[in-house]
Design an enzyme around this catalytic site. Structure first.
Site, PDB file in Angstrom:
ATOM      1  N   LYS A   1       0.860  -1.184   0.000  1.00 20.61           N
ATOM      2  CA  LYS A   1       0.000   0.000   0.000  1.00 20.61           C
ATOM      3  C   LYS A   1       0.897   1.235   0.000  1.00 20.61           C
ATOM      4  O   LYS A   1       1.487   1.596   1.015  1.00 20.61           O
ATOM      5  CB  LYS A   1      -0.909   0.045   1.229  1.00 20.61           C
TER       6      LYS A   1
ATOM      7  N   GLU B   1       9.893   1.736  10.753  1.00 22.16           N
ATOM      8  CA  GLU B   1      10.850   2.828  10.787  1.00 22.16           C
ATOM      9  C   GLU B   1      10.065   4.128  10.765  1.00 22.16           C
ATOM     10  O   GLU B   1       9.218   4.326   9.887  1.00 22.16           O
ATOM     11  CB  GLU B   1      11.829   2.746   9.615  1.00 22.16           C
TER      12      GLU B   1
ATOM     13  N   CYS C   1      12.862  11.712   7.047  1.00 23.69           N
ATOM     14  CA  CYS C   1      12.979  11.278   8.439  1.00 23.69           C
ATOM     15  C   CYS C   1      14.386  11.474   8.965  1.00 23.69           C
ATOM     16  O   CYS C   1      14.606  11.568  10.169  1.00 23.69           O
ATOM     17  CB  CYS C   1      12.536   9.825   8.589  1.00 23.69           C
TER      18      CYS C   1
ATOM     19  N   GLU D   1       9.228  16.418  15.940  1.00 24.11           N
ATOM     20  CA  GLU D   1       9.520  16.376  14.505  1.00 24.11           C
ATOM     21  C   GLU D   1       8.628  17.358  13.753  1.00 24.11           C
ATOM     22  O   GLU D   1       7.404  17.333  13.902  1.00 24.11           O
ATOM     23  CB  GLU D   1       9.310  14.969  13.964  1.00 24.11           C
TER      24      GLU D   1
END
Length: 483
Positions: A175, A250, A284, A384
């Site tokens: 997906k 992750e 990331c 973040e």
């Protein structure tokens, strides 16, 4: 390139059972529709898993060199279409051509790498403890692997999950992110053209709450590999492991670069600037904290402000240095953190505004942003952002810098810029991160070595890429033979 705008299930391009679709727009020109894909649900996901399960035994029993031949041919097809894929990636995700091209090249290299690995990833021979006995191991596929991939590297990340899963003999359901599924569909299309048997790879587009959850919990799925946000990744991991599946996730990062007085300051500025503002900060591994020694702090701030202000911002196909953010929501999230930083007392050194006029009127553009005088305990330094916002933090000495670098719940990528071997070696020893770099930006990865984080950046179960990527998708059988 052939147009592929559907789900790919059991060797056929098809629409969702509901008939519903969604549009993918160019984030630099939001009136431009790049593609239209099925808005799939649990029933479409179930059909894909059933197809993968039906194909699993035959694919597992296909010799490794034969699997590798298909991966190699898929890589060759993607290489032939490189420039078309660069254009498509820029239109769909917003990267500049100079950022999109290395991602496409990396995708090709990943397929070539695992094509070779498929031929020799079989196990090891060990010495037995008695005569007339042999002892060896065999690497065997897990079965059906579900892959859930993000929008920020929408062709490379699907490739670095798909290629090792297939090389090891697993069938796959995937997906891709709804913001950028088109290039992932092109990868699947290349595998189809390369001769991959029906059902071995199945692609389903749609929301994670429907398709992703169905993949994660389906009883016929044996492994789940996820890359994305921490909130979603944690739920995916919990859901998969609760069902007894092998899982990896992750997730995010709050990656620092430490700058010491011995460093060449121009080099340090370039390293931090590339890590912070490359791919619009939407990585990331992006550098979101520069932890700078007090002796060079003011000079560094002046340099990084000049760097940020020198960048041209605009559509990625027009020679600009930085493209748009992927969506209105991501842009608003970045601007919210600009407001948070101001409230917390940080000094806005440059940027911080949405660009809305002229060539920027129809896109999700923001200025490269630098905040100085940032407290490492502040939200700007701890959460973040996922946009082109850099927090510059002062450290009085090396010890304080290392402590600040590690003082975060994340642990993905970290770096130091120094000409001192002692500082470099100690930083490598003490850094709490899965990736540690010396005199390099926090972004950028080699495909043949393990990648992953610690703390809340990762479930820290298995690494991706290199041989570690194959390890996740296999189980080991130990064979004793007496004769």
């Amino acid at each position: 390139m052939p147009e592929r705008d559907g789900n790919f299930i059991d060797g056929a391009w098809t629409q969702a059972e509901s008939g519903e679709t969604f549009e993918v727009v160019n984030p630099a020109r939001t009136d431009e529709v790049v593609s239209t894909f099925p808005l799939s649900d649990e029933s479409d996901a179930a059909r894909a898993v059933e197809a993968a399960r039906a194909a699993a035994d035959d694919w597992a029993n296909t010799p490794g060199p034969a699997r590798g031949k298909i991966l190699r041919e898929a890589g060759s097809l993607l290489e032939d279409r490189r420039e078309d894929l660069v254009q498509l990636l820029t239109r769909e995700e917003g990267k500049t051509h100079d950022e999109a091209r290395p991602e496409v090249v990396r995708t090709v290299d990943i397929f070539y790498h695992y094509a070779e690995k498929a031929a020799d990833y079989g196990g090891t021979v060990k010495a037995a403890n008695s005569s007339r006995k042999t002892l060896h191991t065999r690497k065997e596929p897990l079965g059906v692997a579900a892959l859930i991939t993000p929008w920020n590297y929408p062709i490379a990340i699907p490739a670095w999950k798909l290629a090792p899963a297939l090389a090891a003999g697993n069938t796959v359901v995937i997906k891709p992110a709804t913001q950028a599924p088109t290039v992932a569909a092109e990868v699947v299309g290349a595998l189809e053209e390369a001769g991959l048997p029906d059902g071995v790879v199945n692609l389903v587009t749609g929301p994670g709450s429907a398709v992703g959850e169905a993949f994660t919990t389906h009883p016929e799925v044996d492994a789940v590999s996820f890359t994305g946000s921490g909130v979603v990744g944690t739920e995916v991991y919990r859901g998969a492991t609760a069902e007894g599946k092998r899982a990896q996730a992750e997730m995010g990062g709050k990656n620092p670069t430490v700058v010491m007085p011995s460093a060449d300051l121009d080099e340090a500025v370039s390293i931090v600037g590339a890590g912070a503002f490359g791919v619009t900060g939407q990585a990331c591994t992006a550098c979101s904290r520069a932890i700078v020694h007090a002796d060079v702090y003011d000079e560094f701030v002046a340099g990084i402000v000049d760097y940020a202000e020198s960048l041209s911002v605009g559509a990625g196909d027009e020679g600009n240095d930085m493209g748009p953010q992927i969506s209105e929501g991501e842009l608003e999230g970045t601007l919210d953190y600009v407001d948070v930083a101001k409230t917390e007392g940080a000094t806005l050194a440059t940027g911080g505004e949405r660009l809305e006029d002229g060539e920027h009127a129809d896109g999700f553009f923001v200025e490269p942003t630098v905040f100085a005088d940032v407290d490492n305990d502040s939200r700007l330094a701890q959460e973040e952002v996922f946009g082109p916002v850099l927090a510059v933090i002062r450290a009085e000495d090396f010890e304080e810098a290392v402590t600040a670098a590690n003082d975060t719940r994340y642990g993905l990528s970290t770096s130091i810029v120094t000409d001192s071997h002692a500082e470099a070696n100690e930083f490598v020893d003490r850094a709490e991160a899965g990736v540690v770099k010396v005199n390099e930006k926090t972004t950028g990865l080699e495909l043949h070595v393990p990648f992953g984080g610690v703390k809340e950046s990762s479930t820290n179960t298995f690494r991706e890429q290199g041989d570690a990527g194959l390890d996740f998708f296999t189980t080991t059988k130990t064979v004793y033979r007496n004769y």
